[in-house]
Design a protein around this motif. Structure first.
Motif, PDB file in Angstrom:
ATOM      1  N   LEU A 158      74.268  39.796  39.196  1.00 23.10           N
ATOM      2  CA  LEU A 158      72.936  39.778  38.596  1.00 23.10           C
ATOM      3  C   LEU A 158      72.644  41.074  37.857  1.00 23.10           C
ATOM      4  O   LEU A 158      72.092  41.062  36.747  1.00 23.10           O
ATOM      5  CB  LEU A 158      71.888  39.541  39.687  1.00 23.10           C
ATOM      6  CG  LEU A 158      70.416  39.528  39.249  1.00 23.10           C
ATOM      7  CD1 LEU A 158      70.154  38.354  38.321  1.00 23.10           C
ATOM      8  CD2 LEU A 158      69.499  39.480  40.466  1.00 23.10           C
ATOM      9  N   TYR A 159      73.010  42.226  38.453  1.00 21.65           N
ATOM     10  CA  TYR A 159      72.645  43.519  37.893  1.00 21.65           C
ATOM     11  C   TYR A 159      73.737  44.130  37.008  1.00 21.65           C
ATOM     12  O   TYR A 159      73.476  45.112  36.312  1.00 21.65           O
ATOM     13  CB  TYR A 159      72.310  44.506  39.022  1.00 21.65           C
ATOM     14  CG  TYR A 159      70.972  44.239  39.651  1.00 21.65           C
ATOM     15  CD1 TYR A 159      69.813  44.781  39.124  1.00 21.65           C
ATOM     16  CD2 TYR A 159      70.867  43.411  40.755  1.00 21.65           C
ATOM     17  CE1 TYR A 159      68.574  44.526  39.693  1.00 21.65           C
ATOM     18  CE2 TYR A 159      69.629  43.142  41.336  1.00 21.65           C
ATOM     19  CZ  TYR A 159      68.484  43.708  40.793  1.00 21.65           C
ATOM     20  OH  TYR A 159      67.263  43.444  41.357  1.00 21.65           O
ATOM     21  N   ALA A 160      74.944  43.580  37.060  1.00 26.14           N
ATOM     22  CA  ALA A 160      76.055  44.152  36.295  1.00 26.14           C
ATOM     23  C   ALA A 160      76.803  43.023  35.600  1.00 26.14           C
ATOM     24  O   ALA A 160      77.379  42.158  36.259  1.00 26.14           O
ATOM     25  CB  ALA A 160      76.999  44.916  37.226  1.00 26.14           C
ATOM     26  N   ASP A 161      76.823  43.045  34.283  1.00 25.76           N
ATOM     27  CA  ASP A 161      77.341  41.924  33.489  1.00 25.76           C
ATOM     28  C   ASP A 161      78.852  42.054  33.295  1.00 25.76           C
ATOM     29  O   ASP A 161      79.330  42.322  32.201  1.00 25.76           O
ATOM     30  CB  ASP A 161      76.627  41.892  32.139  1.00 25.76           C
ATOM     31  CG  ASP A 161      76.970  40.646  31.336  1.00 25.76           C
ATOM     32  OD1 ASP A 161      77.496  39.702  31.937  1.00 25.76           O
ATOM     33  OD2 ASP A 161      76.696  40.632  30.133  1.00 25.76           O
ATOM     34  N   ASP A 162      79.605  41.901  34.378  1.00 22.78           N
ATOM     35  CA  ASP A 162      81.058  41.880  34.312  1.00 22.78           C
ATOM     36  C   ASP A 162      81.550  40.637  35.040  1.00 22.78           C
ATOM     37  O   ASP A 162      81.242  40.434  36.209  1.00 22.78           O
ATOM     38  CB  ASP A 162      81.663  43.116  35.006  1.00 22.78           C
ATOM     39  CG  ASP A 162      82.039  44.178  33.990  1.00 22.78           C
ATOM     40  OD1 ASP A 162      81.781  43.963  32.796  1.00 22.78           O
ATOM     41  OD2 ASP A 162      82.572  45.214  34.400  1.00 22.78           O
ATOM     42  N   ALA A 163      82.313  39.811  34.362  1.00 28.21           N
ATOM     43  CA  ALA A 163      82.843  38.614  35.017  1.00 28.21           C
ATOM     44  C   ALA A 163      83.933  38.977  36.017  1.00 28.21           C
ATOM     45  O   ALA A 163      84.095  38.323  37.039  1.00 28.21           O
ATOM     46  CB  ALA A 163      83.397  37.648  33.975  1.00 28.21           C
ATOM     47  N   ALA A 164      84.681  40.004  35.747  1.00 30.18           N
ATOM     48  CA  ALA A 164      85.777  40.408  36.622  1.00 30.18           C
ATOM     49  C   ALA A 164      86.117  41.853  36.305  1.00 30.18           C
ATOM     50  O   ALA A 164      85.420  42.515  35.538  1.00 30.18           O
ATOM     51  CB  ALA A 164      86.988  39.498  36.414  1.00 30.18           C
ATOM     52  N   GLY A 165      87.209  42.333  36.905  1.00 30.47           N
ATOM     53  CA  GLY A 165      87.642  43.684  36.612  1.00 30.47           C
ATOM     54  C   GLY A 165      87.424  44.619  37.774  1.00 30.47           C
ATOM     55  O   GLY A 165      86.633  44.348  38.683  1.00 30.47           O
ATOM     56  N   PRO A 166      88.117  45.769  37.765  1.00 28.62           N
ATOM     57  CA  PRO A 166      88.044  46.708  38.890  1.00 28.62           C
ATOM     58  C   PRO A 166      86.662  47.322  39.086  1.00 28.62           C
ATOM     59  O   PRO A 166      86.277  47.629  40.215  1.00 28.62           O
ATOM     60  CB  PRO A 166      89.079  47.777  38.525  1.00 28.62           C
ATOM     61  CG  PRO A 166      89.277  47.647  37.055  1.00 28.62           C
ATOM     62  CD  PRO A 166      89.071  46.208  36.734  1.00 28.62           C
ATOM     63  N   ARG A 167      85.908  47.515  38.000  1.00 27.28           N
ATOM     64  CA  ARG A 167      84.578  48.123  38.162  1.00 27.28           C
ATOM     65  C   ARG A 167      83.662  47.209  38.949  1.00 27.28           C
ATOM     66  O   ARG A 167      82.941  47.662  39.842  1.00 27.28           O
ATOM     67  CB  ARG A 167      83.985  48.441  36.784  1.00 27.28           C
ATOM     68  CG  ARG A 167      82.686  49.235  36.863  1.00 27.28           C
ATOM     69  CD  ARG A 167      82.269  49.783  35.518  1.00 27.28           C
ATOM     70  NE  ARG A 167      82.029  48.766  34.519  1.00 27.28           N
ATOM     71  CZ  ARG A 167      81.100  48.859  33.565  1.00 27.28           C
ATOM     72  NH1 ARG A 167      80.311  49.928  33.505  1.00 27.28           N
ATOM     73  NH2 ARG A 167      80.949  47.910  32.665  1.00 27.28           N
TER      74      ARG A 167
END
Length: 564
Positions: free
Chosen positions: A122-131
């Protein structure tokens, strides 16, 4: 004017003492909070993948607490407890309220901890990835803080309603001490952001270098601090005469009215947090859009900017507003309109005197102050965070006025009346953040969101006060406006002189941390003295409320020195 409080009248004494006690605890806590921030920067940096991941994860319990506990308790608990004690049923009511609160907090904490991946999305627009994976790992450790933040707020507001203000404001000191120690252990064991840390040459700023042990140590340090913050309030309850016994018999308890207020308050807080979701996602995307993770303001830079912004607000505005809130709740219960007007006027005038000066000082010293906060970080991060600080702090006086207006609504348990104002403010924040994203370079997206926040505070304060004028029949508007105009005039003179002194010191001193500290001390002192001198020349009576406690302490110290 019945019940009204003048700046120097008898009614101001209790407020001054309560506010001074809270301000002293808040001052120590905020100084330690800055130190905590410095240690955290040394551990994971002020920008970069790990810093942003931890900022999102550790922000989650704070945001959830604000929605589910903090704002609701401000709106409900103090007025309800004051009324309950007045009708002789205070302890039973408090027992039921605390029991219900503990049970609800425990259930929500378990549920939201399990939902940590969804919250991060919800707060971070990343579908995947280490972050994103690192943010989820941090969140699993950090979301349980919600329960202990809620316990702290429940116990603290009961203490405030009983007139015991100090413990609530001093408890965060323990939190910061525990967290600083934990972050220090992390640096000692794993190294910091500037070294190789957990990864092969990448350092701890790279999300892919983190392991389960590094995540656990850093996040556990933050969570244990919140646990300690709640635990230290337990002994204070007995000293305040509160003997808690769990009670689950809620029928006929009077909590139905409180539930109605909670519903409207919850709606308003959710609206505000929806705007923050937009800001958080814009900040999360900024480094990637800029093509670099270093020196570009993201979620962590937003947090550090907000830390500096909140420092002056917490020292005076929160302390004074909290001390006045119990009085406002009693005056609203008695339907004493003149008294409510007088208390609101006093709060607006005294808060205005401080926030106008604080805004001027931070605007002049934005870069040196940020350099001190990020003393252990990279030099390239300073301009990024300083820009966010500047954008936010211009709205500090309006934020103080908005906070005071909120307390009046809460004293009348009128969360419904606040909702339209909160919706308008949320639209300004979200719309401003998106507009900034569309027209500004990525390096300025977070600063653009800070400007939107400042505009929203101006709008909120003006609309809320206009609406309060209808409820209170009139406001002490002329007097409040005159005090603010006098403060702005004095602050402009102080800022002009302070800027000249700063430029002279920059020309003479080398670019070192010690030089930046000297600049802050000298320029801050000069601006403060010029400001106070200007207010004295204009015969601003509210200075007595603002400076009275400090003057009394100084007189006592001088008297002791003479006796020796």
């Amino acid at each position: 004017m019945t019940g009204a409080t003048t700046a120097t009248g008898a009614g101001g004494g209790g407020v001054r003492r309560g506010a001074a006690l809270m301000a002293s605890g808040t001052a120590v806590s905020r100084v330690l909070g800055l130190l905590r921030g410095m240690v955290l920067v040394a551990a994971i940096g002020a920008t970069g993948q790990a810093a942003d991941a931890f900022a999102v994860a550790n922000k989650l319990p704070n945001v959830l607490y604000m929605v589910l506990a903090g704002g609701l308790l401000n709106a409900v608990l103090v007025p309800q407890v004051v009324r309950a004690y007045r009708r002789g049923a205070g302890q039973e009511y408090v027992d039921r309220l605390l029991t219900l609160g503990f049970v609800v907090l425990a259930g929500l904490t378990v549920l939201l901890t399990l939902a940590a991946p969804l919250l991060v999305t919800l707060y971070a627009d990343d579908a995947a990835g280490p972050r994103r994976a690192l943010a989820v790992a941090f969140a699993t450790w950090c979301v349980p803080q919600l329960f202990f933040y809620g316990v702290y707020a429940l116990l603290g507001q009961v203490l405030n309603a009983r007139g015991s203000f100090g413990p609530y404001m001093w408890a965060p000191v323990v939190n910061n001490v525990v967290a600083i120690a934990g972050f220090g252990v992390f640096i000692a064991v794993f190294g910091g952001a500037g070294g190789d840390g957990a990864g092969a040459g990448g350092g701890l700023q790279d999300a892919s270098t983190w392991s389960s042990s590094t995540v656990a140590v850093l996040a556990a340090a933050a969570t244990l601090g919140v646990v300690a913050q709640a635990a230290v309030l337990v002994p204070s309850l007995r000293r305040a005469g509160v003997r808690y016994r769990p009670r689950l018999d809620l029928r006929g308890s009077g909590l139905g009215r409180a539930g109605t207020v909670v519903g409207w308050t919850f709606a308003g807080l959710v609206v505000g947090q929806l705007a923050y979701v937009v800001v958080s996602r814009v900040a999360w995307d900024a480094p990637a859009a800029a093509g670099t993770v270093q020196g570009v303001a993201g979620n962590a830079a937003y947090d550090y900017g907000f830390l500096v912004f909140m420092l002056p607000h917490s020292l005076v505005t929160v302390s004074l507003a909290t001390a006045l809130f119990t009085r406002l709740a009693a005056q609203a219960h008695d339907e004493d309109l003149p008294a409510v007007r007088g208390t609101l006027s006093l709060g607006l005038r005294v808060v205005g005197l401080f926030t106008v000066l604080a805004a001027a000082v931070v605007l002049v010293l934005a870069v040196p102050v940020t350099r001190l906060v990020l003393v252990t970080g990279a030099a390239a991060d300073v301009p990024a965070v300083a820009g966010v600080v500047t954008a936010m702090v211009v709205g500090l006086p309006a934020f103080g006025a908005w906070s005071m207006a909120q307390r009046v609504y809460y004293a009348y348990e009128d969360a419904r009346g606040l909702l339209p104002v909160q919706v308008a403010m949320a639209v300004v924040v979200a719309g401003g953040a998106l507009l900034g994203r569309a027209v500004l370079p990525p390096s300025s997206w977070v600063a653009g969101a800070g400007v939107a926040m400042s505009v929203s505070y101006v709008l909120g304060a003006l609309v809320a006060l206009v609406r309060l004028r209808g409820r209170l029949r009139r406001l002490d508007g002329r007097r409040v406006l005159r005090t603010h105009v006098q403060a702005v005039v004095a602050a402009l003179v102080a800022a002009g002189l302070g800027l000249a002194v700063l430029r002279g010191l920059e020309a003479l001193l080398a670019d070192t941390v010690g030089a930046r500290l000297l600049e802050c001390v000298v320029v801050g002192t000069v601006m403060g003295l010029v400001y106070l001198g200007g207010l004295r020349l204009m015969h601003v009576a509210e200075l007595e409320v603002l400076l009275g406690p400090a003057a009394r302490v100084l007189r006592r110290l001088l008297a002791r020195g003479r006796r020796r």
